[in-house]
Design a protein around this motif. Structure first.
Motif, PDB file in Angstrom:
ATOM      1  N   TYR A  45      -3.202  -4.623 -11.630  1.00 11.19           N
ATOM      2  CA  TYR A  45      -1.877  -4.024 -11.475  1.00 11.19           C
ATOM      3  C   TYR A  45      -1.207  -3.904 -12.846  1.00 11.19           C
ATOM      4  N   THR A  46      -0.314  -2.949 -12.962  1.00 17.56           N
ATOM      5  CA  THR A  46       0.540  -2.843 -14.138  1.00 17.56           C
ATOM      6  C   THR A  46       1.985  -2.862 -13.669  1.00 17.56           C
ATOM      7  N   THR A  47       2.889  -3.238 -14.558  1.00 23.25           N
ATOM      8  CA  THR A  47       4.298  -3.330 -14.191  1.00 23.25           C
ATOM      9  C   THR A  47       5.115  -2.227 -14.848  1.00 23.25           C
ATOM     10  N   GLY A  48       6.263  -1.975 -14.284  1.00 23.67           N
ATOM     11  CA  GLY A  48       7.236  -1.045 -14.821  1.00 23.67           C
ATOM     12  C   GLY A  48       8.595  -1.432 -14.267  1.00 23.67           C
ATOM     13  N   THR A  49       9.572  -0.583 -14.470  1.00 28.34           N
ATOM     14  CA  THR A  49      10.912  -0.831 -13.947  1.00 28.34           C
ATOM     15  C   THR A  49      11.344   0.376 -13.144  1.00 28.34           C
ATOM     16  N   VAL A  50      12.000   0.133 -12.015  1.00 25.13           N
ATOM     17  CA  VAL A  50      12.470   1.214 -11.153  1.00 25.13           C
ATOM     18  C   VAL A  50      13.849   0.861 -10.623  1.00 25.13           C
ATOM     19  N   LEU A  51      14.693   1.856 -10.459  1.00 29.61           N
ATOM     20  CA  LEU A  51      16.004   1.668  -9.845  1.00 29.61           C
ATOM     21  C   LEU A  51      15.842   1.810  -8.344  1.00 29.61           C
ATOM     22  N   ILE A  52      16.256   0.790  -7.582  1.00 27.68           N
ATOM     23  CA  ILE A  52      16.140   0.868  -6.132  1.00 27.68           C
ATOM     24  C   ILE A  52      17.512   0.692  -5.487  1.00 27.68           C
ATOM     25  N   PHE A  80       2.337  -1.388 -10.008  1.00 27.76           N
ATOM     26  CA  PHE A  80       1.520  -0.217  -9.721  1.00 27.76           C
ATOM     27  C   PHE A  80       0.058  -0.629  -9.608  1.00 27.76           C
ATOM     28  N   ARG A  81      -0.648  -0.003  -8.672  1.00 27.60           N
ATOM     29  CA  ARG A  81      -2.088  -0.248  -8.502  1.00 27.60           C
ATOM     30  C   ARG A  81      -2.823   1.072  -8.677  1.00 27.60           C
ATOM     31  N   LYS A  82      -3.856   1.079  -9.522  1.00 23.77           N
ATOM     32  CA  LYS A  82      -4.650   2.286  -9.696  1.00 23.77           C
ATOM     33  C   LYS A  82      -5.521   2.515  -8.466  1.00 23.77           C
ATOM     34  N   ILE A  83      -5.529   3.765  -7.995  1.00 21.87           N
ATOM     35  CA  ILE A  83      -6.340   4.113  -6.835  1.00 21.87           C
ATOM     36  C   ILE A  83      -6.541   5.618  -6.799  1.00 21.87           C
ATOM     37  N   TYR A  84      -7.753   6.032  -6.449  1.00 18.06           N
ATOM     38  CA  TYR A  84      -8.082   7.450  -6.289  1.00 18.06           C
ATOM     39  C   TYR A  84      -7.706   8.287  -7.508  1.00 18.06           C
ATOM     40  N   GLY A  85      -7.919   7.772  -8.696  1.00 18.99           N
ATOM     41  CA  GLY A  85      -7.643   8.519  -9.907  1.00 18.99           C
ATOM     42  C   GLY A  85      -6.177   8.576 -10.298  1.00 18.99           C
ATOM     43  N   GLY A  86      -5.317   7.934  -9.528  1.00 26.00           N
ATOM     44  CA  GLY A  86      -3.894   7.887  -9.845  1.00 26.00           C
ATOM     45  C   GLY A  86      -3.397   6.468  -9.720  1.00 26.00           C
TER      46      GLY A  86
END
Length: 198
Positions: A68-75, A88-94
């Motif tokens: 997994y990688t991290t980021g920041t999001v406004l929720i 975020f988790r990489k899957i299906y090329g995205g």
């Protein structure tokens, strides 16, 4: 202050924008979805290795969640907006936004939100499932307010410290009362929200 007659449409518009990010991450679960890869399960104890004892910082979280990688999001929460650490988790090329993590007290994790159908809840719930598929009791639900106006907030059948939020279409999307019948059954699970037990 906004006039009262503008408050409901404004809240609904804000909610639509804030939810757009997670709604585009998940496919509605129906009979055509034969198999779904499960990244992890949210239980009463936490989400995988993440729990109430985990330090709330990106380095610690990434160290516990390889792949997994991290980021920041406004929720949008019910009564305010806030920044969250997103996993975020990489899957299906995205990559898929899997979890949104909020701070708690003492520098620890305070909430974990599961926002993709690749994350299951304590009773097997997945974002994208309908209210009928989840099988939660209407008596365990209340209607949200402010930014969550028109959304049902229910307790998971599998854990008392895990909440489920459902969105509705049509007039029910701005209602202050829980819908009934087919409208309730068609409500869509948006997120699974874990808070530390106790």
């Amino acid at each position: 202050m906004f006039p009262a007659r503008r408050a409901i449409p404004l809240a609904s518009s804000i909610l639509a924008v804030l939810l757009a990010g997670c709604e585009t991450q998940m496919d509605r679960l129906d009979s055509s979805t034969a198999s779904v890869d499960t990244f992890l399960q949210i239980t009463a104890a936490g989400a995988g290795p993440l729990d109430g004892s985990t330090r709330y910082d990106a380095k610690t979280i990434e160290g516990l969640m390889p792949g997994y990688t991290t980021g920041t999001v406004l929720i949008g929460l019910e009564n305010n907006t806030t920044n969250a650490t997103v996993l975020f988790r990489k899957i299906y090329g995205g990559q898929v936004q899997a979890l949104q993590i909020l701070p708690g007290t003492g520098g620890r994790i305070g909430q974990i939100h599961g926002v993709t159908h690749h994350v299951s809840g304590p009773a097997g719930e997945r974002p994208g499932m309908t209210f009928a598929q989840v099988g939660v009791s209407p008596s365990s639900c209340r209607m949200g307010g402010n930014l969550w106006l028109g959304m049902a907030i229910c307790t998971s059948r599998g854990a008392p410290n895990v909440l489920l939020t459902f969105s509705f279409k049509g007039e029910a999307a701005t209602s202050t009362t829980l819908p009934t019948g087919a409208v309730l059954a068609a409500g869509e699970l948006q997120r699974i929200i874990w808070t530390p037990p106790g």
